[in-house]
Design a protein around this motif. Structure first.
Motif, PDB file in Angstrom:
ATOM      1  N   PHE A   1       3.037  -8.264  13.777  1.00 24.18           N
ATOM      2  CA  PHE A   1       4.145  -7.136  13.513  1.00 24.18           C
ATOM      3  C   PHE A   1       4.265  -6.197  14.691  1.00 24.18           C
ATOM      4  CE2 PHE A   1       4.639  -7.182   8.632  1.00 24.18           C
ATOM      5  CZ  PHE A   1       4.648  -8.580   8.618  1.00 24.18           C
ATOM      6  N   SER A   2       5.366  -6.060  15.432  1.00 24.12           N
ATOM      7  CA  SER A   2       5.878  -5.142  16.298  1.00 24.12           C
ATOM      8  C   SER A   2       6.786  -4.456  15.913  1.00 24.12           C
ATOM      9  CB  SER A   2       6.043  -5.923  17.586  1.00 24.12           C
ATOM     10  OG  SER A   2       6.072  -5.223  18.672  1.00 24.12           O
ATOM     11  N   PRO A   3       6.823  -3.022  16.406  1.00 21.35           N
ATOM     12  CA  PRO A   3       8.057  -2.193  16.032  1.00 21.35           C
ATOM     13  C   PRO A   3       8.992  -2.351  17.449  1.00 21.35           C
ATOM     14  CG  PRO A   3       6.296  -0.902  16.900  1.00 21.35           C
ATOM     15  CD  PRO A   3       5.628  -2.091  16.668  1.00 21.35           C
TER      16      PRO A   3
ATOM     17  N   ILE B   1      10.112  -5.494  14.319  1.00 23.00           N
ATOM     18  CA  ILE B   1      10.678  -5.114  12.823  1.00 23.00           C
ATOM     19  C   ILE B   1      11.443  -3.647  13.538  1.00 23.00           C
ATOM     20  CG2 ILE B   1       9.839  -3.609  11.000  1.00 23.00           C
ATOM     21  CD1 ILE B   1       7.638  -5.598  10.706  1.00 23.00           C
ATOM     22  N   ALA B   2      12.579  -3.578  12.982  1.00 28.97           N
ATOM     23  CA  ALA B   2      13.562  -2.526  13.514  1.00 28.97           C
ATOM     24  C   ALA B   2      13.878  -1.572  12.274  1.00 28.97           C
ATOM     25  CB  ALA B   2      14.915  -3.077  14.031  1.00 28.97           C
TER      26      ALA B   2
ATOM     27  N   VAL C   1      11.667   2.100  15.186  1.00 29.91           N
ATOM     28  CA  VAL C   1      10.596   2.522  14.172  1.00 29.91           C
ATOM     29  C   VAL C   1       9.490   3.007  14.648  1.00 29.91           C
ATOM     30  CG1 VAL C   1       8.926   1.228  12.550  1.00 29.91           C
ATOM     31  CG2 VAL C   1      11.376   0.563  12.609  1.00 29.91           C
ATOM     32  N   GLU C   2       8.949   4.155  14.400  1.00 28.41           N
ATOM     33  CA  GLU C   2       7.894   4.839  15.059  1.00 28.41           C
ATOM     34  C   GLU C   2       6.556   4.154  14.610  1.00 28.41           C
ATOM     35  OE1 GLU C   2       7.399   7.378  16.796  1.00 28.41           O
ATOM     36  OE2 GLU C   2       9.596   7.840  16.693  1.00 28.41           O
ATOM     37  N   PRO C   3       5.758   3.577  15.712  1.00 28.87           N
ATOM     38  CA  PRO C   3       4.619   2.782  15.730  1.00 28.87           C
ATOM     39  C   PRO C   3       3.839   3.224  14.783  1.00 28.87           C
ATOM     40  CG  PRO C   3       5.324   3.185  17.889  1.00 28.87           C
ATOM     41  CD  PRO C   3       6.120   4.058  17.109  1.00 28.87           C
ATOM     42  N   ARG C   4       3.499   4.565  14.299  1.00 27.17           N
ATOM     43  CA  ARG C   4       2.488   4.897  13.378  1.00 27.17           C
ATOM     44  C   ARG C   4       3.091   4.693  12.140  1.00 27.17           C
ATOM     45  NH1 ARG C   4       0.676  11.478  12.774  1.00 27.17           N
ATOM     46  NH2 ARG C   4       0.025  11.298  10.731  1.00 27.17           N
ATOM     47  N   GLU C   5       4.380   4.843  11.490  1.00 27.71           N
ATOM     48  CA  GLU C   5       5.085   4.384  10.294  1.00 27.71           C
ATOM     49  C   GLU C   5       4.827   2.896  10.097  1.00 27.71           C
ATOM     50  OE1 GLU C   5       9.294   5.591   8.324  1.00 27.71           O
ATOM     51  OE2 GLU C   5       9.409   4.854  10.362  1.00 27.71           O
ATOM     52  N   LEU C   6       4.950   2.117  11.166  1.00 24.12           N
ATOM     53  CA  LEU C   6       4.741   0.535  10.738  1.00 24.12           C
ATOM     54  C   LEU C   6       3.171   0.485  10.616  1.00 24.12           C
ATOM     55  CD1 LEU C   6       5.398  -2.299  10.678  1.00 24.12           C
ATOM     56  CD2 LEU C   6       5.364  -2.375  13.120  1.00 24.12           C
TER      57      LEU C   6
ATOM     58  N   ARG D   1      -1.532  -8.671  12.555  1.00 24.91           N
ATOM     59  CA  ARG D   1      -2.221  -7.921  13.620  1.00 24.91           C
ATOM     60  C   ARG D   1      -0.924  -6.890  14.148  1.00 24.91           C
ATOM     61  NH1 ARG D   1      -5.306 -10.313  18.701  1.00 24.91           N
ATOM     62  NH2 ARG D   1      -5.602  -8.524  19.884  1.00 24.91           N
ATOM     63  N   PHE D   2      -1.136  -5.667  13.926  1.00 21.61           N
ATOM     64  CA  PHE D   2      -0.177  -4.600  14.637  1.00 21.61           C
ATOM     65  C   PHE D   2       0.016  -4.534  16.165  1.00 21.61           C
ATOM     66  CE2 PHE D   2       0.542  -0.263  16.285  1.00 21.61           C
ATOM     67  CZ  PHE D   2       1.706  -0.113  16.088  1.00 21.61           C
ATOM     68  N   GLN D   3       1.045  -4.610  16.875  1.00 20.19           N
ATOM     69  CA  GLN D   3       0.660  -4.534  18.055  1.00 20.19           C
ATOM     70  C   GLN D   3       1.893  -3.592  18.625  1.00 20.19           C
ATOM     71  OE1 GLN D   3       1.714  -8.372  20.171  1.00 20.19           O
ATOM     72  NE2 GLN D   3       3.710  -8.322  19.753  1.00 20.19           N
ATOM     73  N   LEU D   4       1.627  -2.773  19.784  1.00 15.98           N
ATOM     74  CA  LEU D   4       2.641  -2.220  20.621  1.00 15.98           C
ATOM     75  C   LEU D   4       2.786  -3.091  21.964  1.00 15.98           C
ATOM     76  CD1 LEU D   4       1.595   1.328  20.087  1.00 15.98           C
ATOM     77  CD2 LEU D   4       3.634   0.354  19.357  1.00 15.98           C
TER      78      LEU D   4
END
Length: 230
Positions: free
Chosen positions: A190-192, A164-165, A197-202, A214-217
């Motif tokens: 979902f990955s920023p 996600i951009a 996109v700031e990870p915290r925002e996503l 599942r959020f991932q960095l």
């Protein structure tokens, strides 16, 4: 040379060529994403990709590489003593013999994952492989290449990844999650996009909408700043 030898001899070189792949790199590192995150993993990066995503971080794999016999690839993988192997690219399925490599890795007892763009048919991938399949959001520039029929070939141990951009990408992903019942098929990630996109925002968007994803960095970016071979 007798008549039988004349018939048999030409087949040997052809058989050898049939089990080669063009390889950008093979390296031993820590898996940075998907459900195997954190595991020591051998990465086999195949050369070539038919897509040109705007945010791609492996453009160096589009060209070049070296032809390697599949059995030689397996031998190098074995030297690292890791249980997990990730076949990636580029787009590994752009080389048809990738299917042979995947099968042989599974036969050898490895936990095998495949990172694929979602633009090429995954139906023939060995069922033992954990497919990590992208769905390309609009800001990738390649959303028109999503092969939606691939969803019917995903198994419970597979994963769908959406990078996600922008907020618009997020809204597209949220809509696809509902319209195509993605979370009912397998895990959705979902990955920023790094720097977009700031990870915290996503993370906060996901929490606010109570999404079953599942959020991932990308852990490797945090550890090695996306250096090649890491």
């Amino acid at each position: 040379m007798n008549g039988e030898d004349a018939r048999v001899a030409p087949t040997a070189p052809a058989a050898a060529v049939a089990e080669r792949l063009r390889i950008t790199e093979i390296f031993h590192s820590i898996q940075g994403e998907a459900d195997a995150i954190g595991w020591r993993t051998v990465f086999v990066r195949l050369t070539g990709c038919p897509l040109r995503c705007v945010w791609c971080d492996t453009e160096y794999s589009f060209h070049g590489g070296d032809w390697r016999a599949i059995d030689d690839i397996l031998a190098e993988v074995a030297t690292h003593g890791a249980k997990h192997v990730c076949v990636t690219g580029g787009e590994p399925l752009a080389q048809k013999r990738c299917l042979i490599l995947l099968r042989k890795l599974c036969d050898a007892g490895y936990e095998v994952s495949l990172e694929t763009s979602g633009a090429l048919d995954v139906s023939a991938v060995d069922a033992r492989v954990h497919k990590v399949m992208d769905l390309k959001a609009p800001d990738s520039g390649e959303s028109g290449r999503n092969l939606w029929s691939n969803l019917d070939h995903l198994l419970a141990h597979d994963q769908i990844k959406i990078v996600i951009a922008s907020r618009a990408d997020y809204e597209w992903a949220r809509a696809m999650l509902a319209e195509r019942a993605l979370a009912e098929r397998c895990m959705v990630l979902f990955s920023p996009v790094h720097g977009a996109v700031e990870p915290r925002e996503l993370a906060e968007w996901i929490i606010a909408d109570k999404l079953p994803v599942r959020f991932q960095l990308q852990l490797h970016k945090l550890l090695w700043d996306d250096a090649a071979g890491k």
